[in-house]
Design a protein around this motif. Structure first.
Motif, PDB file in Angstrom:
ATOM      1  N   TYR A  38      21.313 -19.136  11.700  1.00 18.67           N
ATOM      2  CA  TYR A  38      19.887 -18.847  11.633  1.00 18.67           C
ATOM      3  C   TYR A  38      19.594 -17.357  11.801  1.00 18.67           C
ATOM      4  N   GLU A  39      20.299 -16.713  12.717  1.00 22.21           N
ATOM      5  CA  GLU A  39      20.034 -15.296  12.965  1.00 22.21           C
ATOM      6  C   GLU A  39      20.133 -14.467  11.686  1.00 22.21           C
ATOM      7  N   THR A  40      21.134 -14.796  10.854  1.00 20.40           N
ATOM      8  CA  THR A  40      21.345 -14.036   9.621  1.00 20.40           C
ATOM      9  C   THR A  40      20.135 -14.122   8.708  1.00 20.40           C
ATOM     10  N   HIS A  41      19.576 -15.321   8.570  1.00 21.21           N
ATOM     11  CA  HIS A  41      18.433 -15.505   7.677  1.00 21.21           C
ATOM     12  C   HIS A  41      17.122 -15.048   8.303  1.00 21.21           C
ATOM     13  N   LEU A  42      16.976 -15.215   9.585  1.00 20.60           N
ATOM     14  CA  LEU A  42      15.719 -14.819  10.233  1.00 20.60           C
ATOM     15  C   LEU A  42      15.565 -13.309  10.285  1.00 20.60           C
ATOM     16  N   LEU A  43      16.673 -12.597  10.449  1.00 17.94           N
ATOM     17  CA  LEU A  43      16.616 -11.155  10.703  1.00 17.94           C
ATOM     18  C   LEU A  43      17.055 -10.295   9.519  1.00 17.94           C
ATOM     19  N   HIS A  44      17.402 -10.925   8.378  1.00 17.80           N
ATOM     20  CA  HIS A  44      17.857 -10.149   7.217  1.00 17.80           C
ATOM     21  C   HIS A  44      17.265 -10.733   5.944  1.00 17.80           C
ATOM     22  N   ARG A  45      16.723  -9.889   5.121  1.00 22.01           N
ATOM     23  CA  ARG A  45      16.154 -10.343   3.846  1.00 22.01           C
ATOM     24  C   ARG A  45      17.242 -10.970   2.998  1.00 22.01           C
ATOM     25  N   TYR A  46      16.922 -12.148   2.449  1.00 19.30           N
ATOM     26  CA  TYR A  46      17.843 -12.905   1.605  1.00 19.30           C
ATOM     27  C   TYR A  46      19.133 -13.273   2.324  1.00 19.30           C
ATOM     28  N   GLY A  47      19.126 -13.263   3.654  1.00 17.20           N
ATOM     29  CA  GLY A  47      20.340 -13.573   4.397  1.00 17.20           C
ATOM     30  C   GLY A  47      21.423 -12.538   4.210  1.00 17.20           C
ATOM     31  N   ASP A  48      21.061 -11.334   3.814  1.00 22.44           N
ATOM     32  CA  ASP A  48      22.005 -10.248   3.523  1.00 22.44           C
ATOM     33  C   ASP A  48      21.995  -9.280   4.699  1.00 22.44           C
ATOM     34  N   ILE A  49      23.105  -9.188   5.412  1.00 23.55           N
ATOM     35  CA  ILE A  49      23.146  -8.368   6.632  1.00 23.55           C
ATOM     36  C   ILE A  49      22.950  -6.881   6.346  1.00 23.55           C
ATOM     37  N   ARG A  50      22.959  -6.483   5.078  1.00 24.73           N
ATOM     38  CA  ARG A  50      22.681  -5.083   4.731  1.00 24.73           C
ATOM     39  C   ARG A  50      21.189  -4.800   4.682  1.00 24.73           C
ATOM     40  N   LYS A  51      20.352  -5.862   4.852  1.00 25.65           N
ATOM     41  CA  LYS A  51      18.907  -5.708   4.663  1.00 25.65           C
ATOM     42  C   LYS A  51      18.143  -6.236   5.877  1.00 25.65           C
ATOM     43  N   PRO A  52      18.230  -5.564   7.015  1.00 22.67           N
ATOM     44  CA  PRO A  52      17.514  -6.035   8.209  1.00 22.67           C
ATOM     45  C   PRO A  52      16.006  -5.964   8.027  1.00 22.67           C
ATOM     46  N   VAL A  53      15.299  -6.922   8.626  1.00 22.22           N
ATOM     47  CA  VAL A  53      13.845  -6.938   8.517  1.00 22.22           C
ATOM     48  C   VAL A  53      13.200  -6.057   9.586  1.00 22.22           C
ATOM     49  N   LEU A  54      13.959  -5.696  10.621  1.00 19.85           N
ATOM     50  CA  LEU A  54      13.445  -4.843  11.692  1.00 19.85           C
ATOM     51  C   LEU A  54      14.184  -3.514  11.693  1.00 19.85           C
ATOM     52  N   PRO A  55      13.490  -2.411  11.880  1.00 17.39           N
ATOM     53  CA  PRO A  55      14.171  -1.108  11.871  1.00 17.39           C
ATOM     54  C   PRO A  55      15.129  -0.932  13.042  1.00 17.39           C
ATOM     55  N   ASP A  56      14.823  -1.563  14.178  1.00 25.46           N
ATOM     56  CA  ASP A  56      15.682  -1.453  15.360  1.00 25.46           C
ATOM     57  C   ASP A  56      15.549  -2.737  16.162  1.00 25.46           C
ATOM     58  N   ALA A  57      16.320  -3.754  15.774  1.00 25.09           N
ATOM     59  CA  ALA A  57      16.196  -5.066  16.403  1.00 25.09           C
ATOM     60  C   ALA A  57      16.453  -5.006  17.904  1.00 25.09           C
ATOM     61  N   ALA A  58      17.357  -4.164  18.329  1.00 24.78           N
ATOM     62  CA  ALA A  58      17.732  -4.098  19.741  1.00 24.78           C
ATOM     63  C   ALA A  58      16.593  -3.631  20.635  1.00 24.78           C
ATOM     64  N   ARG A  59      15.551  -3.051  20.035  1.00 24.09           N
ATOM     65  CA  ARG A  59      14.388  -2.584  20.811  1.00 24.09           C
ATOM     66  C   ARG A  59      13.149  -3.459  20.571  1.00 24.09           C
ATOM     67  N   ALA A  60      13.311  -4.523  19.794  1.00 26.46           N
ATOM     68  CA  ALA A  60      12.162  -5.330  19.386  1.00 26.46           C
ATOM     69  C   ALA A  60      11.915  -6.491  20.351  1.00 26.46           C
ATOM     70  N   ARG A  61      10.651  -6.854  20.460  1.00 27.87           N
ATOM     71  CA  ARG A  61      10.254  -8.002  21.260  1.00 27.87           C
ATOM     72  C   ARG A  61       9.933  -9.157  20.316  1.00 27.87           C
ATOM     73  N   GLY A  62      10.616 -10.301  20.492  1.00 27.08           N
ATOM     74  CA  GLY A  62      10.457 -11.428  19.594  1.00 27.08           C
ATOM     75  C   GLY A  62       9.799 -12.622  20.247  1.00 27.08           C
ATOM     76  N   PHE A  63       9.258 -13.518  19.413  1.00 25.01           N
ATOM     77  CA  PHE A  63       8.588 -14.718  19.902  1.00 25.01           C
ATOM     78  C   PHE A  63       8.958 -15.887  19.009  1.00 25.01           C
ATOM     79  N   GLU A  64       9.353 -17.016  19.631  1.00 28.46           N
ATOM     80  CA  GLU A  64       9.721 -18.213  18.869  1.00 28.46           C
ATOM     81  C   GLU A  64       8.629 -19.263  18.948  1.00 28.46           C
ATOM     82  N   ILE A  65       8.206 -19.762  17.786  1.00 26.71           N
ATOM     83  CA  ILE A  65       7.245 -20.851  17.700  1.00 26.71           C
ATOM     84  C   ILE A  65       8.018 -22.161  17.713  1.00 26.71           C
ATOM     85  N   GLY A  66       7.673 -23.067  18.625  1.00 27.38           N
ATOM     86  CA  GLY A  66       8.383 -24.336  18.728  1.00 27.38           C
ATOM     87  C   GLY A  66       9.791 -24.132  19.257  1.00 27.38           C
ATOM     88  N   CYS A  67       9.914 -23.558  20.445  1.00 21.69           N
ATOM     89  CA  CYS A  67      11.237 -23.127  20.927  1.00 21.69           C
ATOM     90  C   CYS A  67      12.080 -24.260  21.488  1.00 21.69           C
TER      91      CYS A  67
END
Length: 282
Positions: A38-67
């Motif tokens: 799931y992490e690969t698809h949630l955090l990377h466009r098209y599930g491609d690890i070369r295309k992160p959706v966040l500029p700096d995931a390690a500094r980001a605050r996330g929220f899960e709906i239906g955890c």
């Protein structure tokens, strides 16, 4: 909420809170989901690890709906600076609070993110939860609240189920004789179309899910653009390596818990769909 939405939320809450099962059993297919990337698809466009959706995931605050019991909170917390979540089930919230130290876990009324603070999160996500909500108006309320808790310029990735031929779907293995392989699909009457409000559904958690097919993709994307300036979708094919039908005696290409395999040939969905949403309309 309206009377109908309250009725649906009450049913969902009772389903999870009153089940005499361990939280892992309530979730269902626990081992498979633990092995799915799931992490690969949630955090990377098209599930491609070369295309992160966040500029700096390690500094980001996330929220899960239906955890749920906190499985993905724990997993995503390895990649993000902070992960919080919300769930409709008091039973699940208690378990998540015990199992995810450091996370804030909120109780949802069924169409919101609980008491999560407004404009506080860089990223919102959902895996294996929103697909079980067969009421469009409930999902719309949840999207309202996702926009509320996101910072301006933040983004979200939400997972749903997809079947390429929907509303026709296979519910049995293709019959085979010496001359023909016949792939039979029937018109689904169990699950809800994307814009339906099946508020009187008697059960949840795959008993009545929201479904969409290839022809629905443009309208579904347009629906998400009511809340976000940009919406796109990518897919993970779940038919690869799927075991042969029950009792056939033929071996599976891959182990049943392999990330590219889910269930059997009579599973109604063919893909997981990941909707990536940017530019929340504040």
């Amino acid at each position: 909420m309206s009377e109908h939405l309250t009725q649906y939320a009450r049913m969902q809450k009772a389903y999870y809170d009153e089940a005499p099962l361990a939280v892992e059993d309530i979730v269902g297919n626990y081992e498979f989901h633990e092995n799915f990337p799931y992490e690969t698809h949630l955090l990377h466009r098209y599930g491609d690890i070369r295309k992160p959706v966040l500029p700096d995931a390690a500094r980001a605050r996330g929220f899960e709906i239906g955890c749920g019991e906190g499985r993905m909170v724990r997993r995503m917390a390895r990649l993000l600076a902070q992960v919080d979540g919300a769930d409709i089930s008091e039973k699940m919230v208690r378990a998540a609070r015990a199992r995810t130290p450091g996370a804030e876990i909120f109780l949802s009324a069924g169409a919101d993110c609980g008491a999560a603070a407004s404009s506080s999160y860089d990223f919102a996500y959902c895996a294996i939860s929103l697909q079980h909500i067969c009421v469009h108006d409930t999902r719309a309320r949840i999207l309202d609240d996702i926009v509320r808790i996101l910072k301006p310029g933040a983004c979200a990735t939400l997972q749903f189920f997809f079947s390429k031929y929907y509303p026709y779907c296979r519910t049995a293995a293709p019959p085979v004789n010496e001359a023909f392989l016949v792939d039979v699909h029937h018109l689904d009457r169990r699950h809800a179309r994307w814009f339906e409000n099946r508020w009187d559904a008697a059960a949840t958690n795959s008993a009545c899910d929201v479904a969409f097919g290839t022809q629905d993709i443009p309208e579904v994307l347009a629906d998400f653009r009511r809340w976000f300036g940009h919406a796109e979708v990518w897919f993970h094919d779940l038919s690869i390596g799927r075991p042969e039908s029950r009792g056939s005696g033929r071996p599976a290409l891959l182990a049943p818990t392999h990330p590219n395999c889910h269930g059997w040939e009579d599973t109604w969905f063919t893909h997981m769909a990941f909707f990536h949403l940017r530019e929340p309309r504040k």
